[in-house]
Scaffold this motif. Structure first.
Motif, PDB file in Angstrom:
ATOM      1  N   ARG A 121       1.075  -1.499  -0.115  1.00 53.07           N
ATOM      2  CA  ARG A 121      -0.147  -0.128   0.051  1.00 53.07           C
ATOM      3  C   ARG A 121       0.702   1.234  -0.329  1.00 53.07           C
ATOM      4  O   ARG A 121       0.510   2.297  -0.892  1.00 53.07           O
ATOM      5  CB  ARG A 121      -0.995   0.033   1.248  1.00 53.07           C
ATOM      6  CG  ARG A 121      -1.684   1.222   1.486  1.00 53.07           C
ATOM      7  CD  ARG A 121      -2.850   1.576   0.299  1.00 53.07           C
ATOM      8  NE  ARG A 121      -3.996   1.200   1.012  1.00 53.07           N
ATOM      9  CZ  ARG A 121      -4.941   1.238  -0.296  1.00 53.07           C
ATOM     10  NH1 ARG A 121      -4.701   1.898  -1.946  1.00 53.07           N
ATOM     11  NH2 ARG A 121      -5.600  -0.167  -0.515  1.00 53.07           N
ATOM     12  N   GLU A 124       2.766   1.997  -3.249  1.00 47.17           N
ATOM     13  CA  GLU A 124       1.518   1.942  -4.411  1.00 47.17           C
ATOM     14  C   GLU A 124       1.407   0.622  -5.148  1.00 47.17           C
ATOM     15  O   GLU A 124       0.767   1.017  -6.522  1.00 47.17           O
ATOM     16  CB  GLU A 124       2.087   3.311  -5.090  1.00 47.17           C
ATOM     17  CG  GLU A 124       2.146   4.906  -4.420  1.00 47.17           C
ATOM     18  CD  GLU A 124       2.435   5.795  -4.936  1.00 47.17           C
ATOM     19  OE1 GLU A 124       2.330   5.958  -5.797  1.00 47.17           O
ATOM     20  OE2 GLU A 124       1.879   6.933  -4.486  1.00 47.17           O
ATOM     21  N   ASP A 127      -2.673  -0.284  -6.060  1.00 51.48           N
ATOM     22  CA  ASP A 127      -2.481   1.383  -6.563  1.00 51.48           C
ATOM     23  C   ASP A 127      -2.640   0.096  -8.240  1.00 51.48           C
ATOM     24  O   ASP A 127      -3.193   0.761  -9.056  1.00 51.48           O
ATOM     25  CB  ASP A 127      -2.580   2.389  -6.430  1.00 51.48           C
ATOM     26  CG  ASP A 127      -2.576   2.983  -5.707  1.00 51.48           C
ATOM     27  OD1 ASP A 127      -4.263   2.544  -4.966  1.00 51.48           O
ATOM     28  OD2 ASP A 127      -2.013   3.740  -4.420  1.00 51.48           O
ATOM     29  N   ARG A 222       1.282   6.043   5.614  1.00 49.54           N
ATOM     30  CA  ARG A 222       2.105   5.744   4.336  1.00 49.54           C
ATOM     31  C   ARG A 222       3.086   6.093   5.672  1.00 49.54           C
ATOM     32  O   ARG A 222       2.985   6.513   6.671  1.00 49.54           O
ATOM     33  CB  ARG A 222       1.987   7.153   4.247  1.00 49.54           C
ATOM     34  CG  ARG A 222       0.393   7.838   2.714  1.00 49.54           C
ATOM     35  CD  ARG A 222       1.006   6.853   2.373  1.00 49.54           C
ATOM     36  NE  ARG A 222       0.012   7.349   0.986  1.00 49.54           N
ATOM     37  CZ  ARG A 222      -0.408   6.226  -0.359  1.00 49.54           C
ATOM     38  NH1 ARG A 222       0.614   5.105  -0.923  1.00 49.54           N
ATOM     39  NH2 ARG A 222      -1.304   6.510  -1.139  1.00 49.54           N
TER      40      ARG A 222
END
Length: 257
Positions: A121, A124, A127, A222
């Motif tokens: 995550r 990324e 994503d 993050r």
């Protein structure tokens, strides 16, 4: 400084987390019944099942051994040493086997899942999966849920055997029990329901471990600190839910009413 506002903020945060977890659970459960990625499924079966055997086996054999010693220490005061075999086998199959195995797997596998998915995550990669038209729930979450649901009962069954063997070894070789009498007492009082209830608990615990690891990793913040916090929350929340669900399932299986 306003206690009412603080309480309200806590309640809103709790309900938000509960709603997010419910939505994540529903989406993950639906993804379990879609076509799966077999390579990912095999990988998770090895990770959750095979690689957890050493720690589960060690936990089981020493638990059975200690349980036999402690039972002898207590029962010898009432001349009830003959009940040690029954206490060991029922304690291992009903409670100690599933719960201790689940807690050990939560510390090992749940943290690993949270760290792996959390890192994906943060970097990324999740994503990127969406960009490549790959459903992250099918690719990341569903194989882990199936692995936890199916592998933990097998681990607990092995742990039951090893735990009873640990109690047998201590009772026979250290406490001087007759091996045939000990085994006869073990099998005479063991019922199918005792083993079956432990395996059902193990399946529920495995689902909880995988769900908490995936959930906290998937919603990791993050940075490295966020991944570390997600890993901690995965283990703590899974352990608490294991103990809570253990009471609920025990009440369902062995309620006296």
């Amino acid at each position: 400084m306003n206690p009412v506002a603080t309480l309200g903020q806590f309640f809103i945060a709790f309900m938000t987390s509960l709603g997010r977890l419910s939505m994540f659970t529903g989406t993950s459960f639906a993804a379990m019944f879609t076509p799966l990625y077999r390579r990912q499924l095999k990988k998770q079966f090895m990770e959750v099942g095979f690689y957890s055997l050493p720690v589960v086996g060690l936990t089981a054999i020493f638990t059975g051994a200690v349980l036999a010693l402690q039972s002898y220490s207590g029962f010898s005061r009432f001349n009830a040493e003959s009940s040690i075999a029954t206490v060991v086998v029922l304690s291992i199959t009903r409670e100690l086997g599933p719960v201790l195995a689940a807690l050990m797997v939560a510390g090992r596998v749940g943290a690993s899942m949270a760290a792996e998915i959390g890192t994906m995550r943060v970097t990324e990669q999740v994503d990127a999966l969406v960009t490549l038209s790959t459903n992250p729930f099918r690719y990341l979450i569903a194989p882990r849920l199936w692995a936890g649901l199916l592998c933990l009962p097998m681990l607990v069954l092995i742990a039951d055997i090893i735990g009873v063997m640990g109690g047998y070894m201590v009772s026979v070789h250290k406490l001087g029990f007759n091996p045939h009498s000990y085994l006869k007492s073990t099998f005479d009082f063991l019922e199918f329901k005792d083993v079956y209830s432990g395996l059902v608990k193990a399946a529920a615990f495995g689902f909880i471990i995988s769900l908490m690891g995936c959930y906290h990793g998937f919603h990791s913040n993050r940075g490295a600190q966020g991944v570390g916090r997600a890993t901690t929350l995965a283990v703590v929340s899974a352990s608490i839910m294991i103990l809570f669900s253990n009471y609920i399932l025990t009440e369902l299986f062995f309620s006296t009413k």
